[in-house]
Write a protein that holds these residues in place. Structure first.
Motif, PDB file in Angstrom:
ATOM      1  N   LYS A  70     -88.595  36.617 -10.247  1.00 55.64           N
ATOM      2  CA  LYS A  70     -87.471  35.661 -10.149  1.00 55.64           C
ATOM      3  C   LYS A  70     -86.139  36.356 -10.442  1.00 55.64           C
ATOM      4  O   LYS A  70     -85.372  35.952 -11.319  1.00 55.64           O
ATOM      5  N   VAL A  71     -85.867  37.425  -9.676  1.00 51.63           N
ATOM      6  CA  VAL A  71     -84.622  38.168  -9.832  1.00 51.63           C
ATOM      7  C   VAL A  71     -83.963  38.355  -8.466  1.00 51.63           C
ATOM      8  O   VAL A  71     -84.607  38.220  -7.423  1.00 51.63           O
ATOM      9  N   ASP A  72     -82.676  38.696  -8.490  1.00 49.83           N
ATOM     10  CA  ASP A  72     -81.904  38.939  -7.271  1.00 49.83           C
ATOM     11  C   ASP A  72     -81.457  40.399  -7.273  1.00 49.83           C
ATOM     12  O   ASP A  72     -80.604  40.791  -8.079  1.00 49.83           O
ATOM     13  N   ILE A  73     -82.050  41.210  -6.380  1.00 52.00           N
ATOM     14  CA  ILE A  73     -81.704  42.629  -6.240  1.00 52.00           C
ATOM     15  C   ILE A  73     -81.449  42.891  -4.765  1.00 52.00           C
ATOM     16  O   ILE A  73     -82.244  42.479  -3.908  1.00 52.00           O
ATOM     17  N   ARG A  74     -80.376  43.567  -4.447  1.00 47.86           N
ATOM     18  CA  ARG A  74     -80.014  43.804  -3.042  1.00 47.86           C
ATOM     19  C   ARG A  74     -80.851  44.924  -2.439  1.00 47.86           C
ATOM     20  O   ARG A  74     -81.055  45.964  -3.054  1.00 47.86           O
ATOM     21  N   HIS A  75     -81.305  44.716  -1.208  1.00 48.53           N
ATOM     22  CA  HIS A  75     -82.103  45.704  -0.490  1.00 48.53           C
ATOM     23  C   HIS A  75     -81.201  46.583   0.373  1.00 48.53           C
ATOM     24  O   HIS A  75     -80.351  46.082   1.115  1.00 48.53           O
ATOM     25  N   VAL A  76     -81.394  47.907   0.265  1.00 47.34           N
ATOM     26  CA  VAL A  76     -80.656  48.877   1.090  1.00 47.34           C
ATOM     27  C   VAL A  76     -81.673  49.719   1.852  1.00 47.34           C
ATOM     28  O   VAL A  76     -82.282  50.629   1.291  1.00 47.34           O
ATOM     29  N   PRO A  77     -81.907  49.427   3.139  1.00 50.87           N
ATOM     30  CA  PRO A  77     -82.915  50.182   3.896  1.00 50.87           C
ATOM     31  C   PRO A  77     -82.398  51.546   4.350  1.00 50.87           C
ATOM     32  O   PRO A  77     -81.242  51.673   4.766  1.00 50.87           O
ATOM     33  N   TYR A  78     -83.249  52.552   4.256  1.00 50.75           N
ATOM     34  CA  TYR A  78     -82.959  53.904   4.746  1.00 50.75           C
ATOM     35  C   TYR A  78     -83.940  54.242   5.861  1.00 50.75           C
ATOM     36  O   TYR A  78     -84.798  53.415   6.213  1.00 50.75           O
ATOM     37  N   LYS A  79     -83.842  55.441   6.389  1.00 53.79           N
ATOM     38  CA  LYS A  79     -84.756  55.886   7.441  1.00 53.79           C
ATOM     39  C   LYS A  79     -85.872  56.767   6.890  1.00 53.79           C
ATOM     40  O   LYS A  79     -86.555  57.453   7.649  1.00 53.79           O
ATOM     41  N   GLY A  80     -86.063  56.749   5.588  1.00 56.62           N
ATOM     42  CA  GLY A  80     -87.127  57.530   4.974  1.00 56.62           C
ATOM     43  C   GLY A  80     -86.930  57.597   3.478  1.00 56.62           C
ATOM     44  O   GLY A  80     -85.827  57.357   2.955  1.00 56.62           O
ATOM     45  N   ALA A  81     -88.014  57.920   2.774  1.00 56.83           N
ATOM     46  CA  ALA A  81     -87.954  57.963   1.314  1.00 56.83           C
ATOM     47  C   ALA A  81     -87.035  59.069   0.817  1.00 56.83           C
ATOM     48  O   ALA A  81     -86.347  58.911  -0.200  1.00 56.83           O
ATOM     49  N   SER A  82     -87.003  60.195   1.515  1.00 55.37           N
ATOM     50  CA  SER A  82     -86.186  61.319   1.054  1.00 55.37           C
ATOM     51  C   SER A  82     -84.703  60.959   1.071  1.00 55.37           C
ATOM     52  O   SER A  82     -83.955  61.327   0.154  1.00 55.37           O
ATOM     53  N   GLN A  83     -84.252  60.233   2.112  1.00 55.66           N
ATOM     54  CA  GLN A  83     -82.845  59.835   2.176  1.00 55.66           C
ATOM     55  C   GLN A  83     -82.514  58.861   1.040  1.00 55.66           C
ATOM     56  O   GLN A  83     -81.457  58.969   0.406  1.00 55.66           O
ATOM     57  N   ALA A  84     -83.410  57.918   0.772  1.00 52.27           N
ATOM     58  CA  ALA A  84     -83.171  56.968  -0.319  1.00 52.27           C
ATOM     59  C   ALA A  84     -83.117  57.692  -1.655  1.00 52.27           C
ATOM     60  O   ALA A  84     -82.235  57.438  -2.484  1.00 52.27           O
ATOM     61  N   ASN A  85     -84.051  58.618  -1.856  1.00 49.48           N
ATOM     62  CA  ASN A  85     -84.081  59.353  -3.126  1.00 49.48           C
ATOM     63  C   ASN A  85     -82.873  60.268  -3.291  1.00 49.48           C
ATOM     64  O   ASN A  85     -82.390  60.477  -4.408  1.00 49.48           O
TER      65      ASN A  85
END
Length: 326
Positions: free
Chosen positions: A180-195
């Motif tokens: 029950k929380v509100d966290i914004r999603h930011v999609p990337y094109k792969g795990a390495s870019q997100a990390n």
């Protein structure tokens, strides 16, 4: 029924009959040529590491080389589609994931294959937890910290995932719904870019397969807040299971060997037996433990049941999110 679909079924049926005849004639001689194991993601990730481990083991067991072919794209759909339309003779296999076998059908309008009808289950290789990550400057140390901050400041925290419909994205959606929380999603094109952006502090959180995140965690570059398995794992000492803060939470990644539909049962049985011997070997178990992966095994029939159960679980999760076909 469309003519193209009828033609597809007719072609598969003819190919399967030919393969079955060949398997019957060859008998124990199969395989008589090298095999291809398609890994539907780029080299270096968890799927690739497990694919190469299985290819090495299967090659030794079957007496033929098993060549890993990396074919990335569309969340794994390009590689999966290639295998779905390959000759059903046991020489072309897929290392499937929740993405290729379930999630992509929800995320993409066209994936080029039917994840249920176009594949035959062969072997359940391993299960791997994901891990929720943050950067040292965030001030967050535990999942309780994350939940407390998200509740106090709804929408302030953002979470980078490897892409819409990825296991990292679904982990977020489950945490949002169950916690029950509100966290914004930011999609990337792969795990390495997100990390990479997480390392730089551009985002607050991300989720990745534990095996690929472990080096960053051990080096102190990223902080592990919780693993997505029901229980803590030995490979990540001191990291609690998310379920301790969000009761009932569990979402692991899994990896399975699949063959094109119509592959003769004797071939599937031989592949399954070889895979089981690989997974039972102490050397394999040691290597999997180092990757924070749990060896699974079992019959093709048990794998089919697992896939059916997982499809229902993911359906419930996905239908409650903002995931839309792209």
């Amino acid at each position: 029924m469309k003519f193209s679909h009828l033609l597809r079924r007719w072609t598969v049926g003819i190919a399967a009959a030919a393969a079955l005849g060949a398997a019957g004639q060859a008998g124990a001689a199969w395989p008589e040529q090298p095999l291809r194991l398609v890994v539907p993601f780029a080299a270096g990730g968890t799927t690739d590491l497990l694919g190469r481990l299985m290819a090495e083991g299967l090659g030794a067991e079957l007496g033929q080389s098993v060549v890993v072919v990396n074919k990335a794209g569309a969340g794994g759909s390009l590689g999966a589609s290639e295998v779905a339309h390959a000759q059903p003779d046991g020489y072309t296999l897929l290392l499937g994931t929740p993405g290729t076998q379930i999630i992509n059908a929800y995320v993409y309008k066209k994936i080029g294959y039917d994840p249920v009808k176009d594949f035959a289950p062969v072997a359940y290789v391993a299960q791997v937890p994901n891990v929720v990550l943050t950067h040292p400057g965030s001030g967050l140390k535990t999942m309780d910290d994350l939940l407390r901050t998200a509740r106090a400041e709804p929408g302030r925290l953002n979470w980078g995932s490897p892409g819409v419909g990825s296991s990292g994205h679904l982990a977020l959606e489950m945490i949002k719904r169950m916690g029950k929380v509100d966290i914004r999603h930011v999609p990337y094109k792969g795990a390495s870019q997100a990390n990479n952006d997480l390392l730089g502090g551009q985002i607050d959180l991300s989720a990745d397969n534990l095996p690929t995140a472990l080096p960053l965690i051990k080096a102190g570059k990223l902080v592990a807040l919780g693993v997505t398995s029901a229980q803590p794992v030995a490979a990540a000492p001191g990291v609690a299971a998310i379920a301790q803060s969000v009761p009932g939470f569990e979402l692991t990644s899994w990896f399975v060997v699949m063959a094109p539909a119509g592959t003769p049962q004797p071939v599937i049985d031989k592949l399954n037996a070889a895979a089981q011997r690989v997974l039972d070997a102490p050397a394999t178990r040691e290597r999997l433990a180092a990757l924070a992966a749990q060896p699974m095994g079992g019959t093709p029939q048990a794998l089919a049941q697992h896939l059916q159960t997982e499809r229902e679980k993911y359906r419930v999760v996905i239908e409650g999110t903002d995931i839309r076909p792209e």
